[in-house]
Design an enzyme around this catalytic site. Sequence first.
Site, PDB file in Angstrom:
ATOM      1  N   ASP A  11     -10.502  -2.948  -6.348  1.00 41.15           N
ATOM      2  CA  ASP A  11      -9.724  -2.067  -5.394  1.00 41.15           C
ATOM      3  C   ASP A  11     -10.390  -0.725  -5.780  1.00 41.15           C
ATOM      4  O   ASP A  11     -10.492  -0.089  -6.900  1.00 41.15           O
ATOM      5  CB  ASP A  11      -8.328  -1.847  -5.819  1.00 41.15           C
TER       6      ASP A  11
ATOM      7  N   HIS B  78      -8.550  -3.301  -2.217  1.00 40.67           N
ATOM      8  CA  HIS B  78      -7.381  -2.683  -1.457  1.00 40.67           C
ATOM      9  C   HIS B  78      -6.908  -3.254  -0.477  1.00 40.67           C
ATOM     10  O   HIS B  78      -7.910  -3.498   0.287  1.00 40.67           O
ATOM     11  CB  HIS B  78      -7.307  -1.163  -1.597  1.00 40.67           C
TER      12      HIS B  78
ATOM     13  N   CYS C 198       0.708  -1.307  -0.162  1.00 44.97           N
ATOM     14  CA  CYS C 198      -0.014  -0.102   0.133  1.00 44.97           C
ATOM     15  C   CYS C 198       0.866   1.248   0.014  1.00 44.97           C
ATOM     16  O   CYS C 198       1.602   1.456  -1.056  1.00 44.97           O
ATOM     17  CB  CYS C 198      -1.010  -0.158   1.332  1.00 44.97           C
TER      18      CYS C 198
END
Length: 230
Positions: free
Chosen positions: A168, A198, A120
């Site tokens: 996502d 995500h 991330c």
Amino acid sequence: MTAATTTVRVPDGEMPARLWLPPSGTGPGIVLLQEIFGVSPYIRSRAADLAALGYVVLAPELYWRAEGSVDESSEAFLEQGMALAAQLDWDRTVADATASVEALRSLPEVAGGVGVLGFCFGGGVAFNVAAVTDVDVLVSYYGSALPQLLHLAGSVSVPSLHHFGTADAYIPMETVEEIRAAVAGREVELHLHDGAGHAFDNPHPLFHHERASEDAWRLTADFLSRRLPV
């Protein structure tokens, strides 16, 4: 597998970090770069997984200058992580991560190359680090800053692996295809994970996608075995 506490020297002080050694005591190095939640139990678990594969793993505490913390048992943990991330200066954070690469490479336990792997927030930092310093491999899980970093793609020449989920909400498929086009090359692998959102590798119920997590980790282990062999 237990981590040792250590520090990384940077221009304005010493950044705390954690270090994992593989069972052999030596191996190639991987700098593991955190999500917005810091060097959390999840990140520490993945560091131990990498060490079990044979790597010396360094996870710098990129929030060391920030004020506040993340309580993953709190309903506000996402807001807490975002508030911490908002305090960071991007260029200084990349410099801290770059210093971590240099520090890891200098350790006597590191035998072989050094790679960067990030999740991330850390996936974007890892990409930026690979563009500005000498690393041997890059692994980026749904790098959240990648859409703003594509101007650096021409400077990332090392073998690279990218993971994205097709569901996502933060990095929609249109953006993923822009990333794919920008980073494309013989040394680049990009994998899509159907139905995953995500942060799908994070075990928190808000994010976790079991199949995608397992598939992505298997692909990551295979990539590292080929590109940064122990």
